[in-house]
Scaffold this active site. Structure first.
Site, short mmCIF file in Angstrom:
data_model
loop_
_atom_site.label_atom_id
_atom_site.label_comp_id
_atom_site.label_asym_id
_atom_site.label_seq_id
_atom_site.Cartn_x
_atom_site.Cartn_y
_atom_site.Cartn_z
N ASP A 54 0.84 -1.20 0.00
CA ASP A 54 0.00 0.00 0.00
C ASP A 54 0.88 1.25 0.00
O ASP A 54 2.06 1.21 0.34
CB ASP A 54 -0.90 -0.03 1.24
CG ASP A 54 -2.07 0.93 1.14
OD1 ASP A 54 -2.27 1.52 0.05
OD2 ASP A 54 -2.81 1.07 2.13
N GLU A 57 3.21 4.83 -4.05
CA GLU A 57 3.36 5.73 -5.20
C GLU A 57 4.78 6.35 -5.28
O GLU A 57 5.14 6.72 -6.40
CB GLU A 57 2.30 6.85 -5.12
CG GLU A 57 0.90 6.43 -5.42
CD GLU A 57 0.23 5.67 -4.28
OE1 GLU A 57 -0.80 5.03 -4.52
OE2 GLU A 57 0.76 5.71 -3.16
N ASP A 172 -8.77 3.77 -3.22
CA ASP A 172 -9.84 4.12 -2.29
C ASP A 172 -11.02 4.74 -3.03
O ASP A 172 -11.00 5.93 -3.35
CB ASP A 172 -9.33 5.09 -1.23
CG ASP A 172 -8.24 4.48 -0.36
OD1 ASP A 172 -8.04 3.25 -0.45
OD2 ASP A 172 -7.59 5.22 0.39
#
Length: 372
Positions: A54, A57, A172
């Site tokens: 998670d 990026e 999300d």
């Protein structure tokens, strides 16, 4: 030098779920070894079979670098002057027309690379989109070469071709009908990026969900390549399907249908792994000359070239409509032939089908073998 540093040689620090952290500089050839050591240490404590990555990026909770009183110092990396904080404020193009480093690791940092033939300093600004790609690759190699296991890696961030190493979820989303509808073109996009194993958080990650929406999303989500019900840990209602009898029923029925053609999914994924291409695609990929189907480009999707999924995407409806190209088409659940090839009907025909919660309208194109 295994981590990203600023122009004065100090570690670039961000704030994550576990607290303040530095970030591996993946362009350094030894960075993967450091990552593998961490994975090995965790494996020795808990024997795991897959990794969910998670915030890669890479993102964090400060905007750019976190400003800390205590810093870790080392020799200067690149020059002697500190980074200009306005360097990225006036770029020719900024995606989203917003602050480029919002909740992101600092772009001013450097990857230090021992490259005798090129520059030893690679700025994070130029490599940011590759951070997740290299992390996914390194994680894949840990399973394949060190653990000798078939890898399962799931990533939030990616770059073109990341699907060679990892599956992905769409991030999300919210418990809105609109978000459920957007998940279909989202899947199409990632097929083009080389990430075939893709799906959204079923029933939505954030905000409250309606029972009907969750039931319809369970039906749709069962047939996306990556299928998972997932929601935020918050005061909102939990979205597990067993919380509503109708949602549980719709989910069970849809998953049974998915499993009845699971060998077909595996076959198509194997073909994609060998030759590239798409696992899921809009109908017009196979019928680009048929203008009648453009209306349904984001409302139905094909699995390979033989299976069409026609989900319910609106509240309060008991029927679904789509336009079938001029082929023989069969309903997987009822086994009924719902359309016969007509040599006079060049572009096929619009049809309407009942859409309850006991099954999903899965249509099989005639002339294909579907392994059960």
């Amino acid at each position: 030098e295994m981590c990203i540093r600023d122009s004065m040689g100090q570690l670039v620090i961000g704030r994550t779920w576990v607290g303040y952290a530095a970030f591996l500089a993946w362009m350094n050839p030894n960075a993967s070894s450091v990552w593998h050591m961490g994975l090995e240490d965790m494996y020795n404590q808990v024997k795991y079979d897959g990794i969910w990555i998670d915030m890669n990026e890479a993102s964090e909770f400060c905007n750019g670098e976190c400003k800390l009183k205590k810093r870790v110092f080392s020799a200067a990396v690149h020059g002697t002057n500190p980074h200009d904080p306005k360097e990225f404020d006036d770029l020719p193009y900024i995606p989203g027309n917003s602050f480029l480093q919002f909740k992101s690791i600092a772009f001013s940092g450097y990857h230090v690379v021992d490259d005798p033939y090129g520059d030893k300093f690679y700025k994070e600004y130029n490599l940011h989109s590759l951070w997740a790609f290299h992390q996914a690759n390194a994680t894949y190699q840990f399973f394949a070469k060190i653990q000798k296991k078939r890898p399962f890696v799931m990533t939030r961030a990616n770059f073109a071709g990341t699907g060679r190493f990892a599956s992905k979820w769409q991030g999300d989303n919210h418990s809105y009908w609109e978000d459920m509808r957007y998940s279909i073109p989202g899947m199409f996009n990632f097929q083009l990026f080389g990430v075939p194993l893709i799906g959204a958080d079923i029933c939505g990650f954030g905000f409250e969900v309606e029972e009907e929406l969750c039931a319809r999303w369970m039906q749709l989500g069962a047939f996306t390549p990556f299928s998972r019900n997932h929601n935020a840990y918050s005061k909102t209602i939990h979205k597990e399907p067993y919380n509503w009898p109708r949602v549980a029923e719709a989910g069970r029925n849809a998953v049974r249908q998915k499993y009845s053609i699971l060998r077909y999914y595996y076959t198509k994924l194997f073909e994609v792994s060998l030759h590239g291409g798409t696992l899921v695609k809009p109908l017009f990929f196979d019928y680009p000359e048929n203008t009648k189907i453009y209306e349904y480009r984001n409302k139905v999707f094909m699995i390979g070239s033989a299976v069409m999924v026609v989900p319910v995407l609106e509240p309060g409806v008991e029927e679904v409509t789509t336009h079938l190209p001029n082929q023989n088409w069969f309903n997987l659940f009822t086994t009924e032939q719902i359309y016969h090839f007509d040599p006079k009907a060049k572009e096929g025909k619009k049809i309407t089908m009942k859409a309850g919660f006991d099954y999903v309208n899965i249509l099989i194109k005639g002339g294909n073998v579907i392994p059960f």
